[in-house]
Design an enzyme around this catalytic site. Structure first.
Site, PDB file in Angstrom:
ATOM      1  N   ASN A   3       0.879  -1.178   0.000  1.00  0.00           N
ATOM      2  CA  ASN A   3       0.000   0.000   0.000  1.00  0.00           C
ATOM      3  C   ASN A   3       0.915   1.226   0.000  1.00  0.00           C
ATOM      4  O   ASN A   3       1.404   1.629   1.053  1.00  0.00           O
ATOM      5  CB  ASN A   3      -0.892  -0.039   1.249  1.00  0.00           C
ATOM      6  N   LYS A  37       0.322   4.248  -0.521  1.00  0.00           N
ATOM      7  CA  LYS A  37      -0.297   5.487  -0.026  1.00  0.00           C
ATOM      8  C   LYS A  37       0.093   6.674  -0.919  1.00  0.00           C
ATOM      9  O   LYS A  37       0.046   6.552  -2.142  1.00  0.00           O
ATOM     10  CB  LYS A  37       0.104   5.730   1.440  1.00  0.00           C
ATOM     11  N   HIS A  51      -9.304   1.480   4.682  1.00  0.00           N
ATOM     12  CA  HIS A  51      -8.044   1.691   5.404  1.00  0.00           C
ATOM     13  C   HIS A  51      -8.303   2.670   6.556  1.00  0.00           C
ATOM     14  O   HIS A  51      -9.086   3.608   6.407  1.00  0.00           O
ATOM     15  CB  HIS A  51      -6.967   2.233   4.464  1.00  0.00           C
ATOM     16  N   GLU A  57      -5.255  -4.762  10.585  1.00  0.00           N
ATOM     17  CA  GLU A  57      -4.236  -3.741  10.820  1.00  0.00           C
ATOM     18  C   GLU A  57      -4.565  -2.988  12.109  1.00  0.00           C
ATOM     19  O   GLU A  57      -5.379  -2.049  12.085  1.00  0.00           O
ATOM     20  CB  GLU A  57      -4.218  -2.734   9.662  1.00  0.00           C
ATOM     21  N   GLY A  64       2.648   2.383  10.852  1.00  0.00           N
ATOM     22  CA  GLY A  64       3.670   3.423  10.754  1.00  0.00           C
ATOM     23  C   GLY A  64       4.368   3.752  12.062  1.00  0.00           C
ATOM     24  O   GLY A  64       5.060   4.761  12.163  1.00  0.00           O
ATOM     25  N   SER A  81       3.440  -1.940  10.305  1.00  0.00           N
ATOM     26  CA  SER A  81       4.887  -1.958  10.548  1.00  0.00           C
ATOM     27  C   SER A  81       5.577  -3.259  10.127  1.00  0.00           C
ATOM     28  O   SER A  81       6.534  -3.686  10.761  1.00  0.00           O
ATOM     29  CB  SER A  81       5.189  -1.658  12.020  1.00  0.00           C
ATOM     30  N   GLY A 126       2.862  -0.966   4.255  1.00  0.00           N
ATOM     31  CA  GLY A 126       2.832   0.448   3.873  1.00  0.00           C
ATOM     32  C   GLY A 126       4.224   0.948   3.532  1.00  0.00           C
ATOM     33  O   GLY A 126       4.756   0.694   2.447  1.00  0.00           O
ATOM     34  N   GLY A 127       4.848   1.631   4.484  1.00  0.00           N
ATOM     35  CA  GLY A 127       6.147   2.282   4.259  1.00  0.00           C
ATOM     36  C   GLY A 127       7.179   1.413   3.566  1.00  0.00           C
ATOM     37  O   GLY A 127       7.840   1.853   2.616  1.00  0.00           O
TER      38      GLY A 127
END
Ligand code: PGA
Length: 241
Positions: free
Chosen positions: A7, A9, A86, A158, A164, A199, A220-221
């Site tokens: 993802n 984002k 989300h 999640e 994050g 994470s 994500g990140g």
């Protein structure tokens, strides 16, 4: 087989996103890789060695809805997945369970796999009501669907406090929630695929791979860094039997 869904984002500008589509990633039948880029980059990501998902979809499929992307538009581009609900959209766009149920219905009608995100806040976990929160989020969507349709919904658990932040629940807590979500699927006579998100990175994916109830990850990140993403794919490929 494991799923790994990125993802991305709004992390990447156009130049950085282009680097993703010119990279060749490790590929294997043990891992299903899906990337969900920002909307303007969707078509650029198509036709590569991975599947493509949208980060969102409109809750109604009409031809005059400025600034949205509809399920039938996604279908016309051969987009196979779409993230729904989300926690960032639940928070910033105030999306509620009723709206999300509509989005899931439209995606299923268009044969796109909804990746429905569920999960509790830190306060809710401290109060011990995380199961109740997740159940409400699932029931509000599942009760609108037939068992045949529910089978095609992927769930991403999640915990909001984990997104994050570098904080990840214990393996036992993840396993408990994953198993609970699968049990709720069984209440609707369906088997559901459940991803863990929050994470996930190249450092902890090996540990997370030890949890048998985890069918894959929503990342994500770490999905926005080519080296790290490649490392994660390699770990899954090596460890998946
Ligand atoms: P994170 O985000 O991996 O950066 O924690 C996960 C997500 O929001 O889907």
């Amino acid at each position: 087989m494991k799923y790994i869904v990125g993802n991305q984002k709004t992390y990447l500008n156009f130049e950085d996103a282009k680097k993703f589509v010119t990279t060749s990633f490790p590929k294997n039948d043990k891992v299903v890789m899906v990337l969900c880029p920002s909307m303007p980059y969707l078509s650029m990501f198509l036709g590569k060695d991975f599947l493509v998902g949208s980060q969102n979809v409109a809750f109604q499929d009409i031809t005059a809805t400025t600034g949205e992307v509809t399920a039938s538009q996604l279908k016309s581009m051969n987009i196979s997945y779409a993230i729904v609900g989300h926690s960032e959209r639940r928070a910033y766009q105030k999306e509620d369970n009723e709206t999300l149920a509509k989005k899931v219905s439209l995606l299923l009608e268009n044969e796109i796999v909804p990746i429905l995100c569920v999960g509790e806040t830190k306060e809710e976990r401290d109060q011990g009501i995380e199961m109740q929160i997740v159940k409400e989020e699932l029931d509000s969507v599942f009760r609108m669907q037939t068992p045949e349709k529910i089978k095609h919904i992927m769930i991403a658990y999640e915990p909001i406090w984990s997104i994050g932040t570098g904080l990840v629940p214990s393996k036992e807590d993840i396993d408990t929630m994953m198993s609970y979500i699968k049990e709720i699927g069984h209440n609707y006579q369906s088997e559901v695929v459940v991803l863990y998100g929050g994470s996930v990175n190249a450092k902890n994916i090996h540990e997370l791979n030890q949890i048998p109830s985890v069918d894959g990850y929503l990342v994500g990140g770490a999905s926005t860094k080519i080296d790290e993403w490649t490392q994660m794919l390699n770990t899954i490929i090596e460890e998946e039997r």
